[in-house]
Motif scaffolding. Structure first.
Motif, PDB file in Angstrom:
ATOM      1  N   PHE A   1      55.319  32.427  33.094  1.00  0.00           N
ATOM      2  CA  PHE A   1      55.766  33.244  34.231  1.00  0.00           C
ATOM      3  C   PHE A   1      55.117  34.633  34.220  1.00  0.00           C
ATOM      4  O   PHE A   1      54.736  35.163  35.260  1.00  0.00           O
ATOM      5  CB  PHE A   1      57.286  33.371  34.180  1.00  0.00           C
ATOM      6  N   PHE A   2      54.995  35.229  33.035  1.00  0.00           N
ATOM      7  CA  PHE A   2      54.462  36.589  32.947  1.00  0.00           C
ATOM      8  C   PHE A   2      52.948  36.618  32.761  1.00  0.00           C
ATOM      9  O   PHE A   2      52.341  37.691  32.785  1.00  0.00           O
ATOM     10  CB  PHE A   2      55.134  37.344  31.796  1.00  0.00           C
ATOM     11  N   GLY A   3      52.335  35.442  32.585  1.00  0.00           N
ATOM     12  CA  GLY A   3      50.888  35.396  32.417  1.00  0.00           C
ATOM     13  C   GLY A   3      50.119  36.042  33.551  1.00  0.00           C
ATOM     14  O   GLY A   3      49.221  36.854  33.319  1.00  0.00           O
ATOM     15  N   PRO A   4      50.432  35.707  34.826  1.00  0.00           N
ATOM     16  CA  PRO A   4      49.716  36.344  35.934  1.00  0.00           C
ATOM     17  C   PRO A   4      49.864  37.863  35.961  1.00  0.00           C
ATOM     18  O   PRO A   4      48.913  38.577  36.302  1.00  0.00           O
ATOM     19  CB  PRO A   4      50.373  35.703  37.170  1.00  0.00           C
ATOM     20  N   MET A   5      51.054  38.366  35.631  1.00  0.00           N
ATOM     21  CA  MET A   5      51.248  39.817  35.620  1.00  0.00           C
ATOM     22  C   MET A   5      50.349  40.471  34.576  1.00  0.00           C
ATOM     23  O   MET A   5      49.696  41.496  34.834  1.00  0.00           O
ATOM     24  CB  MET A   5      52.708  40.155  35.330  1.00  0.00           C
ATOM     25  N   LYS A   6      50.322  39.873  33.366  1.00  0.00           N
ATOM     26  CA  LYS A   6      49.473  40.428  32.311  1.00  0.00           C
ATOM     27  C   LYS A   6      48.002  40.361  32.709  1.00  0.00           C
ATOM     28  O   LYS A   6      47.233  41.285  32.422  1.00  0.00           O
ATOM     29  CB  LYS A   6      49.704  39.670  31.001  1.00  0.00           C
ATOM     30  N   THR A   7      47.617  39.273  33.349  1.00  0.00           N
ATOM     31  CA  THR A   7      46.227  39.132  33.778  1.00  0.00           C
ATOM     32  C   THR A   7      45.843  40.223  34.764  1.00  0.00           C
ATOM     33  O   THR A   7      44.773  40.834  34.645  1.00  0.00           O
ATOM     34  CB  THR A   7      46.007  37.755  34.429  1.00  0.00           C
ATOM     35  N   VAL A   8      46.709  40.464  35.734  1.00  0.00           N
ATOM     36  CA  VAL A   8      46.398  41.464  36.762  1.00  0.00           C
ATOM     37  C   VAL A   8      46.306  42.850  36.160  1.00  0.00           C
ATOM     38  O   VAL A   8      45.311  43.572  36.360  1.00  0.00           O
ATOM     39  CB  VAL A   8      47.461  41.423  37.889  1.00  0.00           C
ATOM     40  N   PHE A   9      47.320  43.259  35.426  1.00  0.00           N
ATOM     41  CA  PHE A   9      47.373  44.651  34.970  1.00  0.00           C
ATOM     42  C   PHE A   9      46.471  44.920  33.765  1.00  0.00           C
ATOM     43  O   PHE A   9      46.254  46.083  33.409  1.00  0.00           O
ATOM     44  CB  PHE A   9      48.819  45.040  34.661  1.00  0.00           C
ATOM     45  N   ALA A  10      45.915  43.849  33.171  1.00  0.00           N
ATOM     46  CA  ALA A  10      44.948  44.048  32.089  1.00  0.00           C
ATOM     47  C   ALA A  10      43.519  44.115  32.599  1.00  0.00           C
ATOM     48  O   ALA A  10      42.600  44.430  31.833  1.00  0.00           O
ATOM     49  CB  ALA A  10      45.078  42.917  31.071  1.00  0.00           C
ATOM     50  N   ASP A  11      43.330  43.836  33.864  1.00  0.00           N
ATOM     51  CA  ASP A  11      41.982  43.818  34.457  1.00  0.00           C
ATOM     52  C   ASP A  11      41.939  44.818  35.607  1.00  0.00           C
ATOM     53  O   ASP A  11      42.557  44.614  36.639  1.00  0.00           O
ATOM     54  CB  ASP A  11      41.670  42.401  34.960  1.00  0.00           C
ATOM     55  N   ARG A  12      41.207  45.894  35.428  1.00  0.00           N
ATOM     56  CA  ARG A  12      41.205  46.933  36.459  1.00  0.00           C
ATOM     57  C   ARG A  12      40.584  46.452  37.763  1.00  0.00           C
ATOM     58  O   ARG A  12      40.897  46.978  38.836  1.00  0.00           O
ATOM     59  CB  ARG A  12      40.475  48.178  35.969  1.00  0.00           C
ATOM     60  N   ARG A  13      39.720  45.413  37.701  1.00  0.00           N
ATOM     61  CA  ARG A  13      39.174  44.867  38.943  1.00  0.00           C
ATOM     62  C   ARG A  13      40.259  44.170  39.756  1.00  0.00           C
ATOM     63  O   ARG A  13      40.259  44.241  40.987  1.00  0.00           O
ATOM     64  CB  ARG A  13      38.026  43.897  38.632  1.00  0.00           C
ATOM     65  N   LEU A  14      41.183  43.496  39.070  1.00  0.00           N
ATOM     66  CA  LEU A  14      42.301  42.874  39.784  1.00  0.00           C
ATOM     67  C   LEU A  14      43.289  43.921  40.284  1.00  0.00           C
ATOM     68  O   LEU A  14      43.866  43.771  41.367  1.00  0.00           O
ATOM     69  CB  LEU A  14      43.008  41.867  38.877  1.00  0.00           C
ATOM     70  N   VAL A  15      43.488  44.972  39.504  1.00  0.00           N
ATOM     71  CA  VAL A  15      44.336  46.069  39.972  1.00  0.00           C
ATOM     72  C   VAL A  15      43.731  46.692  41.221  1.00  0.00           C
ATOM     73  O   VAL A  15      44.438  47.017  42.189  1.00  0.00           O
ATOM     74  CB  VAL A  15      44.519  47.133  38.870  1.00  0.00           C
ATOM     75  N   TYR A  16      42.409  46.850  41.214  1.00  0.00           N
ATOM     76  CA  TYR A  16      41.717  47.383  42.392  1.00  0.00           C
ATOM     77  C   TYR A  16      41.953  46.483  43.602  1.00  0.00           C
ATOM     78  O   TYR A  16      42.268  46.960  44.701  1.00  0.00           O
ATOM     79  CB  TYR A  16      40.222  47.492  42.103  1.00  0.00           C
ATOM     80  N   ARG A  17      41.836  45.172  43.407  1.00  0.00           N
ATOM     81  CA  ARG A  17      42.074  44.244  44.516  1.00  0.00           C
ATOM     82  C   ARG A  17      43.522  44.317  45.004  1.00  0.00           C
ATOM     83  O   ARG A  17      43.788  44.221  46.201  1.00  0.00           O
ATOM     84  CB  ARG A  17      41.762  42.812  44.081  1.00  0.00           C
ATOM     85  N   LEU A  18      44.447  44.478  44.057  1.00  0.00           N
ATOM     86  CA  LEU A  18      45.855  44.582  44.418  1.00  0.00           C
ATOM     87  C   LEU A  18      46.099  45.817  45.284  1.00  0.00           C
ATOM     88  O   LEU A  18      46.772  45.749  46.317  1.00  0.00           O
ATOM     89  CB  LEU A  18      46.704  44.647  43.152  1.00  0.00           C
TER      90      LEU A  18
END
Length: 539
Positions: A269-286
Motif C-alpha cells: 500500500f505504501f510502496g507507491p508513496m515511497k516511490t513518488v516522494f523518493a524520486d524528485r522527477r515524480l514529485v515534479y510530475r505530481l
C-alpha cells in the motif's frame, strides 16, 4: 467499428478500436455526468424563491444568504476532496471496477438524503447528503480516468479519457435545462425545487448498475499477479484472440513495466508513496499535474458553473427565466466544445497546444467583459432590456466558452491520468483529483464574496491568470499525445527540455520500431506459444 481520425504509435489491428473499449470507457466516465449535473443545477436551485421559502431564507440579510449558498455548494467540493483521497485505498484494494460500483452506491445514498429534505428536516440533511455525494464523486473522479487510461490504446487514449469531459458536459446541459423547465412550467412549490435534486438519482443509478458490466483493468490485474485473467480481459478489450501478437506484446510491456516499478519501492500500500516522494522527477510530475487544476480554476470556470445567475446579473441580465435561458445556451456550447475536443482536438492537436490556445482566447474575452462592466456599470441600469454593449459582453462570454470548453475543460484530466507509472498511478490520481476539488472548493466557497467586493475586478483577475498560464504550459509541460504510458518517464528525463521532449521521444520510438522490424532470424523473434507459456508460469 469506430473509424475516427487517429495517430498511431505503432501498427495496430483495426479490431483494437472496437466498440468494447469505447463501451467500457463510457460506463466508467459516466460518473462525470453526476459532477456536471451538480455544477449546473445547484446554484440555480438554491436561488429559487420556492427553495428559500421552504427553508425560511427569504428575510435573511444578503451577507447571511451568501454564506448559506456558499456552504451548500462548497460542502459538496469538501466531500469530493476527501473522497478523492479515499479513492486511493479503494482503488488499491478493490480495483477500479468495484471501486466505481461503491462510488455509485454511496452517491445514491447522498442524493436520497438531499431529496427527502424539507422545512421539517431543515438544511442539515442537505448538508449531509451533499458531503456524502461529494465523497462518492471524489472517489469516482480518481478511479474513472485511471481505468480509462489503463485500458485505452495509445492512439485514442486522449479521446477515451475525453469521454469523462463529454459526460461532464452532458450532465451540465441536463442540469441547466431541467432548472429552466421547472422554473417555467412548475408553480412555486416544494415540487419545483426538489425535482432537480431527485434527478441526481438517475446518473447515480446508471453508474451503480453499469459498473457491474465493466472488465477490470488488465494493468490492475497484473499488479495483483492475476496474469491469466489480465490476458483474458485484454483480449476482450482489444477484440483479438489471446495469442494475437498485439495482445501478447502489450501484456508483456505491462508486466515488464510493473516489475520494474515494483523494484523501485516494492509492492504494498505504501510502496507507491515511497516511490513518488523518493524520486524528485515524480514529485515534479505530481506538482505539475496538480498545478494544471489550479490553472483550470484560474480561468473562472467554477465561479461561472456554480454561480451563473450572479455572473449574468453582473453583465446586466435580469429575470430568472432570461438568466436560466442564457445559462442553458452556455451549457450547450460547452457540450459542443467537449464533442470537438473528444473526436478531434485532443489526439490531433495534442494537450499542450490546446491549453495555450484556450488561455489566449479566454483571456481576451474576460478582459473585454471586465472592461465593459467597469465602463458601463450594467447593474445600475434600471431598464429591463440589454443594450448593445451588454449583448457584446454576452457574446464574448460565449466566445470565452468556445475557447475554454475544448481546452482547459478536459485536458488536465487527460494529462493527470497519463503522466505517471502504473505502480503509482492510483496514488497520484488521488492527488490529482483531490487537488482539483480543493481548488474548486476554494472558488465555490469565496465566489459570492469576490463578486460583492471586486465587481468587474473578478473578470480582470481571471483574465490575468489565464495570460500567466501560457508561458507556464509552454515551458514546463511536455506533450503526451501518442506516447505509450510505459514511456512517459522518457518525456520527463532530466536531460530533455519539456518543449522538445515529445519530438525526441517520438523519434526514439520510430528508431526502435525500425530496429525491431529488421530482426527476422529465429533467434531474434519470440514465438507466441512461448510467450503464452511464460504468462502462465507467472501466475
Amino acid at each position: 467499428m469506430v473509424k475516427l481520425a487517429r495517430v498511431e504509435d505503432r501498427p495496430t489491428p483495426p479490431e483494437v478500436y472496437s466498440w468494447r473499449v469505447y463501451a467500457n470507457s463510457l460506463i466508467a466516465t459516466f460518473a462525470a455526468v453526476m459532477i456536471g449535473y451538480d455544477s449546473a443545477f445547484i446554484g440555480t436551485s438554491i436561488s429559487l424563491a420556492s427553495f428559500k421559502k421552504e427553508f425560511d431564507l427569504v428575510d435573511r440579510p444578503q451577507a447571511n444568504l451568501d454564506l448559506i449558498d456558499a456552504n451548500i455548494v462548497s460542502m459538496y467540493q469538501a466531500g469530493c476532496f476527501f473522497g478523492a483521497i479515499f479513492g486511493y485505498p479503494v482503488g488499491y484494494y478493490w480495483g477500479r471496477k468495484y471501486g466505481l460500483f461503491a462510488a455509485g452506491l454511496l452517491f445514491c445514498v447522498g442524493a436520497i438524503l438531499q431529496t427527502v429534505a424539507s422545512d421539517k428536516t431543515g438544511l442539515g440533511i442537505i448538508y449531509a447528503g451533499r458531503v456524502i455525494a461529494g465523497v462518492a464523486i471524489g472517489a469516482a473522479s480518481n478511479l474513472a480516468p485511471i481505468y480509462v487510461a489503463e485500458i485505452a490504446p495509445p492512439a485514442i487514449r486522449g479521446r477515451l479519457i475525453g469521454l469523462y469531459e463529454l459526460c461532464w458536459q452532458i450532465g451540465g446541459v441536463t442540469g441547466f435545462w431541467i432548472n429552466y423547465g421547472v422554473t417555467r412550467h412548475i408553480p412555486e412549490s416544494h415540487k419545483q425545487w426538489v425535482i432537480a435534486f431527485a434527478v441526481q438519482l438517475v446518473p447515480g443509478g446508471l453508474l451503480l448498475f453499469g459498473s457491474l458490466f465493466l472488465k477490470e483493468s488488465p494493468r490492475f490485474l497484473v499488479t495483483r499477479d492475476r496474469n491469466m485473467q489480465a490476458l483474458k480481459n485484454l483480449s476482450y478489450l482489444r477484440h483479438l484472440p489471446e495469442d494475437a501478437p498485439y495482445v501478447v506484446e502489450e501484456l508483456r510491456e505491462i508486466q515488464e513495466a510493473v516489475e520494474h516499478e515494483r523494484s523501485l519501492a516494492g509492492a504494498g500500500f505504501f510502496g507507491p508513496m515511497k516511490t513518488v516522494f523518493a524520486d524528485r522527477r515524480l514529485v515534479y510530475r505530481l506538482l505539475l499535474g496538480s498545478s494544471l487544476f489550479a490553472w483550470q480554476n484560474a480561468t473562472g470556470i467554477n465561479a461561472i458553473n456554480y454561480y451563473s445567475p450572479t455572473i449574468f446579473k453582473s453583465i446586466g441580465l435580469t429575470g430568472a427565466s432570461t438568466s436560466l435561458l442564457t445559462t442553458g445556451v452556455y451549457g450547450i456550447i460547452k457540450l459542443l466544445g467537449a464533442v470537438v475536443f473528444l473526436l478531434y482536438l485532443v489526439d490531433q492537436l495534442g494537450r499542450k497546444l490546446l491549453l495555450i490556445i484556450g488561455s489566449v482566447g479566454g483571456a481576451i474575452s474576460m478582459f473585454y467583459i471586465g472592461a465593459y462592466i467597469a465602463i458601463s456599470d450594467p447593474t445600475s441600469n434600471t431598464s429591463s432590456t440589454v443594450d448593445s454593449g451588454g449583448r457584446s459582453a454576452i457574446a464574448f462570454f460565449y466566445i470565452w466558452t468556445i475557447f475554454y470548453s475544448p481546452s482547459w475543460n478536459g485536458t488536465p484530466w487527460v494529462v493527470g491520468a497519463e503522466i505517471f507509472p502504473q505502480h503509482v498511478r492510483t496514488f497520484t490520481q488521488a492527488c490529482m483529483a483531490s487537488s482539483n476539488w480543493l481548488y474548486t472548493f476554494l472558488i465555490a466557497r469565496f465566489t459570492p464574496q469576490m463578486f460583492s467586493s471586486m465587481h468587474y475586478g473578478v473578470y480582470i483577475f481571471f483574465a490575468s491568470l489565464m495570460v500567466l498560464s501560457v508561458p507556464y504550459v509552454y515551458f514546463l509541460l511536455p506533450e503526451t499525445k501518442t506516447v505509450p504510458l510505459e514511456r512517459m518517464d522518457e518525456l520527463f528525463a532530466s536531460d530533455v527540455k519539456p518543449w522538445r521532449a515529445h519530438a525526441i521521444v517520438t523519434q526514439r520510438m520510430q528508431e526502435n520500431r525500425r530496429l525491431q522490424s529488421g530482426i527476422s532470424t529465429p533467434m531474434g523473434s519470440i514465438k507466441i506459444e512461448d510467450q503464452k507459456l511464460e504468462i502462465a508460469q507467472r501466475v
